[in-house]
Design a protein around this motif. Structure first.
Motif, PDB file in Angstrom:
ATOM      1  N   TYR A 122      -1.824   8.632   1.964  1.00 15.63           N
ATOM      2  CA  TYR A 122      -1.480   7.666   3.016  1.00 15.63           C
ATOM      3  C   TYR A 122      -2.711   6.870   3.434  1.00 15.63           C
ATOM      4  O   TYR A 122      -2.685   5.642   3.513  1.00 15.63           O
ATOM      5  CB  TYR A 122      -0.866   8.393   4.218  1.00 15.63           C
ATOM      6  CG  TYR A 122      -0.785   7.527   5.445  1.00 15.63           C
ATOM      7  CD1 TYR A 122       0.140   6.498   5.554  1.00 15.63           C
ATOM      8  CD2 TYR A 122      -1.662   7.730   6.513  1.00 15.63           C
ATOM      9  CE1 TYR A 122       0.193   5.692   6.679  1.00 15.63           C
ATOM     10  CE2 TYR A 122      -1.608   6.928   7.643  1.00 15.63           C
ATOM     11  CZ  TYR A 122      -0.681   5.913   7.720  1.00 15.63           C
ATOM     12  OH  TYR A 122      -0.637   5.107   8.835  1.00 15.63           O
ATOM     13  N   LEU A 123      -3.812   7.579   3.675  1.00 21.72           N
ATOM     14  CA  LEU A 123      -5.034   6.909   4.121  1.00 21.72           C
ATOM     15  C   LEU A 123      -5.630   6.036   3.015  1.00 21.72           C
ATOM     16  O   LEU A 123      -6.195   4.974   3.299  1.00 21.72           O
ATOM     17  CB  LEU A 123      -6.045   7.930   4.621  1.00 21.72           C
ATOM     18  CG  LEU A 123      -5.670   8.557   5.957  1.00 21.72           C
ATOM     19  CD1 LEU A 123      -6.533   9.779   6.242  1.00 21.72           C
ATOM     20  CD2 LEU A 123      -5.791   7.539   7.084  1.00 21.72           C
ATOM     21  N   ALA A 124      -5.487   6.454   1.769  1.00 13.76           N
ATOM     22  CA  ALA A 124      -5.972   5.633   0.659  1.00 13.76           C
ATOM     23  C   ALA A 124      -5.196   4.318   0.595  1.00 13.76           C
ATOM     24  O   ALA A 124      -5.784   3.253   0.355  1.00 13.76           O
ATOM     25  CB  ALA A 124      -5.849   6.397  -0.652  1.00 13.76           C
ATOM     26  N   ALA A 125      -3.905   4.373   0.826  1.00 11.17           N
ATOM     27  CA  ALA A 125      -3.098   3.149   0.849  1.00 11.17           C
ATOM     28  C   ALA A 125      -3.533   2.252   2.003  1.00 11.17           C
ATOM     29  O   ALA A 125      -3.613   1.021   1.854  1.00 11.17           O
ATOM     30  CB  ALA A 125      -1.618   3.497   0.957  1.00 11.17           C
ATOM     31  N   GLN A 126      -3.830   2.854   3.153  1.00 10.76           N
ATOM     32  CA  GLN A 126      -4.306   2.073   4.291  1.00 10.76           C
ATOM     33  C   GLN A 126      -5.668   1.457   3.978  1.00 10.76           C
ATOM     34  O   GLN A 126      -5.954   0.326   4.371  1.00 10.76           O
ATOM     35  CB  GLN A 126      -4.389   2.953   5.542  1.00 10.76           C
ATOM     36  CG  GLN A 126      -3.061   3.516   5.997  1.00 10.76           C
ATOM     37  CD  GLN A 126      -2.060   2.434   6.314  1.00 10.76           C
ATOM     38  OE1 GLN A 126      -2.311   1.551   7.118  1.00 10.76           O
ATOM     39  NE2 GLN A 126      -0.918   2.492   5.659  1.00 10.76           N
ATOM     40  N   LEU A 127      -6.506   2.189   3.270  1.00 13.41           N
ATOM     41  CA  LEU A 127      -7.827   1.695   2.870  1.00 13.41           C
ATOM     42  C   LEU A 127      -7.687   0.458   1.982  1.00 13.41           C
ATOM     43  O   LEU A 127      -8.402  -0.531   2.170  1.00 13.41           O
ATOM     44  CB  LEU A 127      -8.599   2.792   2.138  1.00 13.41           C
ATOM     45  CG  LEU A 127      -9.881   2.385   1.414  1.00 13.41           C
ATOM     46  CD1 LEU A 127     -10.912   1.808   2.356  1.00 13.41           C
ATOM     47  CD2 LEU A 127     -10.448   3.557   0.655  1.00 13.41           C
ATOM     48  N   VAL A 128      -6.767   0.506   1.039  1.00 11.58           N
ATOM     49  CA  VAL A 128      -6.554  -0.652   0.158  1.00 11.58           C
ATOM     50  C   VAL A 128      -6.142  -1.868   0.983  1.00 11.58           C
ATOM     51  O   VAL A 128      -6.659  -2.971   0.780  1.00 11.58           O
ATOM     52  CB  VAL A 128      -5.501  -0.320  -0.924  1.00 11.58           C
ATOM     53  CG1 VAL A 128      -5.076  -1.568  -1.681  1.00 11.58           C
ATOM     54  CG2 VAL A 128      -6.048   0.723  -1.881  1.00 11.58           C
ATOM     55  N   ASP A 129      -5.217  -1.676   1.919  1.00 11.92           N
ATOM     56  CA  ASP A 129      -4.798  -2.787   2.783  1.00 11.92           C
ATOM     57  C   ASP A 129      -5.965  -3.309   3.620  1.00 11.92           C
ATOM     58  O   ASP A 129      -6.157  -4.515   3.745  1.00 11.92           O
ATOM     59  CB  ASP A 129      -3.661  -2.356   3.712  1.00 11.92           C
ATOM     60  CG  ASP A 129      -2.345  -2.187   2.991  1.00 11.92           C
ATOM     61  OD1 ASP A 129      -2.220  -2.657   1.834  1.00 11.92           O
ATOM     62  OD2 ASP A 129      -1.428  -1.594   3.581  1.00 11.92           O
ATOM     63  N   ALA A 130      -6.725  -2.401   4.194  1.00 19.86           N
ATOM     64  CA  ALA A 130      -7.844  -2.791   5.047  1.00 19.86           C
ATOM     65  C   ALA A 130      -8.918  -3.522   4.251  1.00 19.86           C
ATOM     66  O   ALA A 130      -9.515  -4.489   4.748  1.00 19.86           O
ATOM     67  CB  ALA A 130      -8.441  -1.566   5.732  1.00 19.86           C
ATOM     68  N   ALA A 131      -9.160  -3.104   3.020  1.00 21.41           N
ATOM     69  CA  ALA A 131     -10.190  -3.744   2.194  1.00 21.41           C
ATOM     70  C   ALA A 131      -9.860  -5.214   1.944  1.00 21.41           C
ATOM     71  O   ALA A 131     -10.766  -6.044   1.837  1.00 21.41           O
ATOM     72  CB  ALA A 131     -10.338  -2.993   0.874  1.00 21.41           C
ATOM     73  N   GLN A 132      -8.585  -5.541   1.887  1.00 23.36           N
ATOM     74  CA  GLN A 132      -8.184  -6.936   1.693  1.00 23.36           C
ATOM     75  C   GLN A 132      -8.459  -7.766   2.944  1.00 23.36           C
ATOM     76  O   GLN A 132      -8.744  -8.951   2.857  1.00 23.36           O
ATOM     77  CB  GLN A 132      -6.712  -7.004   1.315  1.00 23.36           C
ATOM     78  CG  GLN A 132      -6.430  -6.391  -0.032  1.00 23.36           C
ATOM     79  CD  GLN A 132      -4.945  -6.294  -0.342  1.00 23.36           C
ATOM     80  OE1 GLN A 132      -4.101  -6.737   0.422  1.00 23.36           O
ATOM     81  NE2 GLN A 132      -4.644  -5.690  -1.474  1.00 23.36           N
TER      82      GLN A 132
END
Length: 72
Positions: free
Chosen positions: A43-53
């Motif tokens: 879940y947090l990895a998916a949030q990280l991908v979104d945040a990186a954008q």
């Protein structure tokens, strides 16, 4: 439902205005995913991908630490 959700695109906490995930949300996530730490990491990895954008100006190492580094 928690008030400590991210406000995008700044990725600040809607409950306390700190960097998301804030300390409160981290505690909540640990409790929610108590028996499923891998699911929490995914879940947090998916949030990280979104945040990186959204946070292209933030170094990748900082984002990794912020979103995943505390999960160990």
């Amino acid at each position: 439902m928690t008030t400590h959700q991210p406000i995008k695109p700044a990725w600040i906490c809607g409950g306390c205005a700190g960097e998301w995930p804030c300390q409160t949300r981290r505690r909540e996530l640990r409790a929610e995913y108590d028996r499923a730490p891998v699911s929490m990491a995914l879940y947090l990895a998916a949030q990280l991908v979104d945040a990186a954008q959204d946070l292209v100006h933030v170094p990748a190492g900082h984002l990794h630490h912020r979103f995943l580094g505390w999960t160990r």
